[in-house]
Design a protein around this motif. Structure first.
Motif, short mmCIF file in Angstrom:
data_model
loop_
_atom_site.label_atom_id
_atom_site.label_comp_id
_atom_site.label_asym_id
_atom_site.label_seq_id
_atom_site.Cartn_x
_atom_site.Cartn_y
_atom_site.Cartn_z
N GLY A 554 0.81 -1.21 0.00
CA GLY A 554 0.00 0.00 0.00
C GLY A 554 0.84 1.26 0.00
O GLY A 554 0.57 2.20 -0.74
N ARG A 555 1.89 1.26 0.79
CA ARG A 555 2.75 2.45 0.89
C ARG A 555 3.42 2.72 -0.47
O ARG A 555 3.47 3.86 -0.92
N SER A 556 3.92 1.66 -1.10
CA SER A 556 4.58 1.85 -2.41
C SER A 556 3.60 2.44 -3.42
O SER A 556 3.94 3.35 -4.17
N ILE A 557 2.38 1.89 -3.42
CA ILE A 557 1.40 2.33 -4.41
C ILE A 557 0.95 3.76 -4.10
O ILE A 557 0.82 4.59 -5.00
N ASP A 558 0.73 4.06 -2.81
CA ASP A 558 0.39 5.44 -2.44
C ASP A 558 1.42 6.40 -3.01
O ASP A 558 1.07 7.44 -3.57
#
Lengths: 640, 252
Positions: A554-558
Motif C-alpha cells: 500500500g505504501r509503495s502504491i500510495d
C-alpha cells in the motif's frame, strides 16, 4: 524430521503447486497476449473464493451440486473479467507501461471494496466438499482426500490448456499473438475480441483456482495481495507468457516452501534460523536469483526492450523569480501555522503527515521520473528507515537524534543491495523485482518477531523531550522535508542529475560517451533510498511506532499515486500530489469505509483522463491559453 | 603506423558467417568509406569496432591498444567517437546540456552532486556547437529539433572528447540531399584540420564518391575491394556484387 513427515510436506507442496499454477497460468496467458501485467489477477482469485462460498453454501450439498457450483463460480469471475477488460483495460493498451500497471492496481482496490461491500469484513468458512471430507493414511499420517484431488487438478488443467493452445484455431491465434501482436492484427484477426477472450480465460483460471480453495481456506480480504505476490513470482520465474514454465515454477516454488516448513528451525554456526518462517523470503529470493541470472525466466524468451516514452519530457529549467517568491511565501505561511494553533488545532498534525508524504513522494519521483526506473517497492526504504530508527531507540536505547541519522542508513544499505540487482533490468521486470524486494523486506519484518515485533510492530518510540511537543515536532519535520526537497532538487540540476536524465533518455548514447549507465542508476537508487529512509525514520517519531501495515505494498502504491497525481514530468508535481493525496485520504477516509474504492477511482481518473497529473495538466492549460491569447492579439494587431 | 589495424576478424551467427577473415588498416587523417549491399556485414563490422559485439577471433588495435573484449565505454575512453544510424541524443536535455554531458563525462565529473551543471563547460560546449552550426539553437530541447539538426548535434557530441577515430553509421540517412553534402563536407574539414580518421558506411554513392579518400567494399562477409574511387568504380568484383554477373538474364 522423519521420512513420513517429509513425504507429507512434499505432497502438500504438490497441492500448493496446483493452486499456484491455476492462478499463475491465467496471469501468464494474459501477459503473453496483452503485454499487461495484471495486478488485479489476485483479486479475481479472491472473488473466486468468495463467489464459491456463496454458491457452495446454497447448492453444494450433493457431489454434483458442489462441482457445478465450482464451475459456475469460475464462470462468474470470467464474465466479470471480460466486462472489466471491455470497459477499462481496452483504453490502456496503448498507454505507457507504468499506467497499465496502475490501472490494474486500481482494480485491486475497487474489487477489494466490492468484496467488502457484498460479503463484509469477517472471514467466511465455507462448507467442505461432499464425498471428499475424509482422509487417507500415508505412512501413518493422515492426508485429506480433497488434497489428493487438488494434486490431480493442476496437471489436468495443464493438459487441457495444452490441447486448447495447440489443437484449436483459437489457441493458434493466442500463441501467434504472444509472439507478434502486430503481425496477427495485420492478418485480419479481430484483436479486440481475442484480447477479451484471453482475459476472460485468464480470469476463469484465477476464479477456478480460488473456487477450489473454498473448502480449504476461509474467504478473506487479504487473499488478493497474498496471492498476486506469489503469482507474480511464479510467472516471472517460469517465464512470462509460458504456460509450461508457470507449471514448472509453481512446482519449484511450492516444493521449496514445503521443504522450508519440513526443515523447521536450523542451527548453523550457533544461530537459529526458523526456516519454517522463511517461506515468503525463500519465494522472493528464488525470483530475485532467477531475474538476475536468467531475466526472462526458466522457459520464457527474452522480451523486446521496454518502450521508453520519456524523450518528450521538456528540459528542466531553473525556476522563474515569481515561482521562487511564491515558494518563499508558502514556506513563511507554513512557519506561522503553529501561531494559529487555537483556531486550527488539527492543522499541525495533518501537516506533519503531509510533509512526510511529500519527502517520500519526492524521493520516489527522483528514481522514477528523472531516473526512469519505475519502482513498485519504494516502501522498502521507508520501512528500513522506520524500523532502523525504531530498533535503535527501543532495543539499543540510542537517543532519538542519533536514531534519526542512523536509521536511514539501513535504508541506504537496502538500496545498495536491491539497487545493484534492479538496475540490471528494465521495464516490467524492474518493476517486478523492486516489488519483490519490498515484499522480502515486508516478510522479514512480519516474520522476525524477536527483532521487529512481528505483526504487532514496535511501539513506544517517542521523540526526545525537547521535541516532544506537537509544535517542536512540526518544525523538525518541516525543516527536514524542506532540506530534503532542496537537496534532491539541487542534485537534479547538478552534473549527476544531468547524467541520470541522460541515462534514461538513451542508454545507447550514454554508453557511447563513456557513461557507466548502471552505476549512475545505482547511485540514483541509493539517493532515493536515503531520502525514503529519512521519511520513514521521521514517520516513526511522529506516530510513536511502526507496524508492518505501514510499510506494505500500500505504501509503495500510495507513493506512485502521489507522484502521478501531481505529474511525473515536473519537479513540483510530486509535492502537490503528495499534499492533495494525504489531505484527501485524511478527509475521505474519515467519511467512508470504502476509501480504497475512492482511491482506485482516482487512479483510474488519472490514468484515463489526466495522464500528465495535476501540475502537468495545469501547465499544459497555461501554455494553451498563452498561445491562444497571443495568437488572438497578434491577429487583432494584424487586422488593424 | 596506422591508427586502426584490423587483423583477421571473424564473426558467425549460428551457421551464418557475417564477417569472414576481414583485415584492413586505417591511417591517420583519412576518410574511409565502408560499402557493400545489404547483408554484407557492414553493421556487424561496425558493432565489433565499437565494442557492442565481440569478434569470434582476430584483433582490432587502435595505436597498438587491443580493443577486442572491451566495453563500448572503454573504447570511447581510448579515443573513439561514434554516431548512430538512427541518431541517439538525450531528448529531454537541451542541445547545450547534451554537449555538457559529454564534457563532464570526459573529465569524470558525472558524480558531482552539488554545483549546478549549467556552470560547467558552457564556453567549450558553445564552441563545439558553433562548429556544426548549432550554437543558435543551444537552448532548445533535443527532442524538438529537426532530424538534420539532431544529426549535427550528434556529430558535435561525437567530436567533443577530441577523438582520434570517428565511426559513423550511415551519417546522412534520412537527410535532404543538400544537408547531406554540408554534413559530409563538415566531417571532411575535421579530417583535415584535426588529422582525424573517419570510418563511415553510406548508401548515398554521390556522397561517397565525392568525399571519401578511400573506400573498401564488403560482400557476403568478405572484403572484396579496397582502393580509390576510380579503382572501385572499375573493379569487376564490385560490379558483380552490385549489378550481378549478367548471367541470370542470358537466354538459357
Amino acid at each position: 524430521m522423519t521420512l513420513s513427515g517429509l513425504l507429507v510436506q512434499l505432497l502438500n507442496g504438490l497441492v500448493d503447486a496446483s493452486s499456484l499454477f491455476l492462478v499463475a497460468s491465467g496471469l501468464s496467458l494474459i501477459f503473453g497476449v496483452t503485454r499487461i501485467m495484471n495486478f488485479a489477477h489476485g483479486s479475481f482469485y479472491m472473488l473466486g473464493v468468495y463467489v464459491a462460498y456463496t454458491f457452495v453454501s446454497h447448492m453444494g450439498e450433493s457431489v454434483g451440486g458442489f462441482w457445478v457450483a465450482i464451475i459456475l463460480s469460475s464462470l462468474v469471475v470470467a464474465l466479470l473479467g471480460a466486462l472489466i477488460e471491455i470497459v477499462i483495460l481496452r483504453r490502456v493498451y496503448r498507454a505507457p507501461e507504468l499506467f497499465q500497471l496502475l490501472a490494474t492496481f486500481s482494480l485491486v482496490l475497487i474489487l477489494q471494496d466490492l468484496a467488502l461491500f457484498i460479503w463484509g469484513p469477517e472471514d467466511l468458512f465455507g462448507p467442505r466438499a461432499p464425498g471428499l471430507t475424509g482422509s487417507i493414511e500415508i505412512l501413518g499420517r493422515n492426508f485429506p482426500q480433497y488434497n489428493l484431488v487438488m494434486i490431480v487438478i493442476g496437471p489436468a488443467v495443464l493438459g487441457i490448456l495444452w490441447l486448447l493452445l495447440n489443437k484449436t484455431r483459437w489457441g493458434v491465434l493466442i500463441r501467434a499473438a504472444t509472439q507478434d501482436r502486430e503481425m496477427v492484427s495485420t492478418l485480419g484477426v479481430n484483436q479486440a475480441w481475442l484480447f477479451t477472450s484471453v482475459f476472460a480465460l485468464g480470469c476463469f483460471l484465477a476464479g477456478l483456482g480460488g473456487a477450489l480453495q473454498e473448502p480449504r481456506i476461509p474467504a478473506n480480504l487479504a487473499l488478493d495481495l497474498e496471492s498476486i505476490g506469489t503469482a507474480f513470482v511464479v510467472v516471472v520465474v517460469g517465464g512470462m507468457g509460458s504456460i509450461p514454465g508457470a507449471f514448472l515454477a509453481a512446482l519449484l516454488i511450492a516444493e521449496v516452501k514445503a521443504l522450508c516448513i519440513a526443515l523447521g528451525t536450523l542451527h548453523i554456526f550457533g544461530i537459529d534460523f526458523p526456516m519454517s518462517k522463511m517461506t515468503l523470503v525463500a519465494e522472493f529470493l528464488i525470483m530475485a536469483i532467477i531475474l538476475v541470472i536468467r531475466p526472462w525466466g526458466l522457459l520464457g524468451k527474452p522480451q523486446a526492450a521496454a518502450r521508453n516514452d520519456h524523450s518528450a519530457e521538456p528540459p528542466l529549467r531553473p525556476s522563474l523569480p515569481i515561482f521562487k517568491w511564491c515558494t518563499a511565501a508558502l514556506v513563511l505561511a507554513l512557519l506561522l501555522v503553529p501561531v494559529f494553533e487555537e483556531t486550527f488545532p488539527y492543522a499541525q498534525i495533518i501537516l506533519v503527515e503531509i510533509f512526510i508524504a511529500v519527502l517520500f513522494a519526492a524521493s520516489l519521483h527522483f528514481v522514477m521520473g528523472p531516473g526512469g526506473m519505475h519502482s513498485f517497492g519504494h516502501a522498502a526504504y521507508f520501512g528500513l528507515g522506520a524500523y532502523g530508527a525504531a530498533i535503535l531507540v527501543v532495543t539499543w536505547k540510542l537517543p532519538m537524534e542519533l536514531a534519526l541519522v542512523a536509521g536511514p542508513l539501513l535504508a541506504v544499505l537496502g538500496a545498495l543491495v536491491f539497487g545493484w540487482f534492479s538496475v540490471r533490468l528494465s521495464g516490467v521486470y524492474l518493476a517486478m523485482l523492486t516489488f519483490a524486494f519490498a515484499q522480502i523486506v515486508w516478510s522479514i519484518v512480519y516474520q522476525w518477531d524477536d527483532v521487529t515485533g512481528g505483526s504487532n510492530g514496535i511501539f513506544g518510540v517517542w521523540p526526545s523531550d525537547w521535541l516532544s511537543s506537537t509544535t517542536a515536532l512540526y518544525y523538525l519535520t518541516l525543516s527536514i522535508m524542506l532540506a530534503g526537497i532542496l537537496i534532491l532538487r539541487r542534485i537534479l540540476f547538478a552534473p549527476f542529475g544531468l547524467a541520470i536524465r541522460a541515462a534514461r533518455d538513451s542508454d545507447l548514447r550514454a554508453d557511447a560517451i563513456g557513461v557507466d549507465v548502471k552505476r549512475v542508476q545505482w547511485v540514483a537508487f541509493v539517493v532515493a533510498g536515503l531520502f525514503g529512509g529519512i521519511a520513514g525514520a521521521i514517520y516513526v517519531f511522529s506516530k510513536g511506532g511502526i507496524s508492518p501495515e505501514a510499510i506494505g505494498v500500500g505504501r509503495s502504491i500510495d507513493g506512485l499515486v502521489m507522484v502521478l497525481l501531481g505529474g511525473v514530468q515536473t519537479l513540483f508535481g510530486p509535492i502537490v500530489g503528495a499534499s492533495i493525496f494525504t489531505w484527501l485520504h485524511d478527509s475521505v477516509a474519515r467519511e467512508t469505509d470504502y476509501w480504497k474504492a475512492v482511491l482506485g477511482m482516482i487512479i483510474l481518473l488519472i490514468v484515463l483522463l489526466f495522464p500528465a497529473g495535476i501540475v502537468g495538466t495545469l501547465s499544459h492549460l497555461w501554455h494553451w491559453v498563452k498561445h491562444h491569447i497571443l495568437l488572438q492579439t497578434k491577429k487583432e494587431e494584424a487586422s488593424k | 603506423m596506422s591508427l586502426l589495424t584490423i587483423d583477421n576478424i571473424n564473426k558467425a551467427f549460428g551457421g551464418v558467417k557475417a564477417i569472414n577473415n576481414v583485415s584492413f588498416e586505417l591511417p591517420r587523417g583519412q576518410l574511409l568509406a565502408l560499402l557493400g549491399p545489404n547483408g554484407a556485414g557492414k553493421s556487424t563490422c561496425f558493432n565489433m569496432l565499437n565494442g557492442q559485439l565481440k569478434p569470434d577471433s582476430g584483433s582490432i588495435k587502435l595505436e597498438g591498444v587491443e580493443l577486442v573484449g572491451r566495453h563500448p565505454r572503454q573504447i570511447w575512453n581510448e579515443g573513439v567517437g561514434r554516431t548512430f544510424q538512427i541518431s541517439a541524443t538525450f531528448g529531454s536535455l537541451t542541445v547545450l546540456e547534451n554537449l555538457q554531458m559529454v564534457l563532464l563525462s570526459r573529465d569524470k565529473k558525472l558524480f558531482r552532486l552539488w554545483t549546478p551543471a549549467a556552470s560547467y563547460y558552457k564556453k567549450e560546449a558553445l564552441v563545439l556547437l558553433d562548429q556544426v552550426g548549432m550554437a543558435d539553437q543551444a537552448d532548445r530541447a533535443c527532442s524538438v529539433l529537426a532530424y538534420g539538426d539532431v544529426k549535427r548535434v550528434e556529430l558535435a557530441m561525437a567530436l567533443a572528447h577530441d577523438p582520434k577515430l570517428l565511426l559513423m553509421d550511415e551519417p546522412t540517412a534520412g537527410m535532404a540531399p543538400k544537408e547531406r553534402n554540408q554534413l559530409v563536407m563538415l566531417v571532411k574539414k575535421m579530417v583535415i584540420d584535426r588529422n582525424l580518421s573517419v570510418l563511415f558506411t553510406e548508401h548515398s554513392m554521390d556522397v561517397v564518391f565525392e568525399h571519401a579518400d578511400r573506400m573498401i567494399v564488403f560482400a557476403r562477409g568478405e572484403l572484396i575491394a579496397d582502393g580509390s574511387a576510380d579503382d572501385i568504380r572499375n573493379d569487376p568484383k564490385v560490379r558483380e556484387v552490385y549489378f550481378g554477373s549478367g548471367k541470370s538474364f542470358e537466354a538459357a
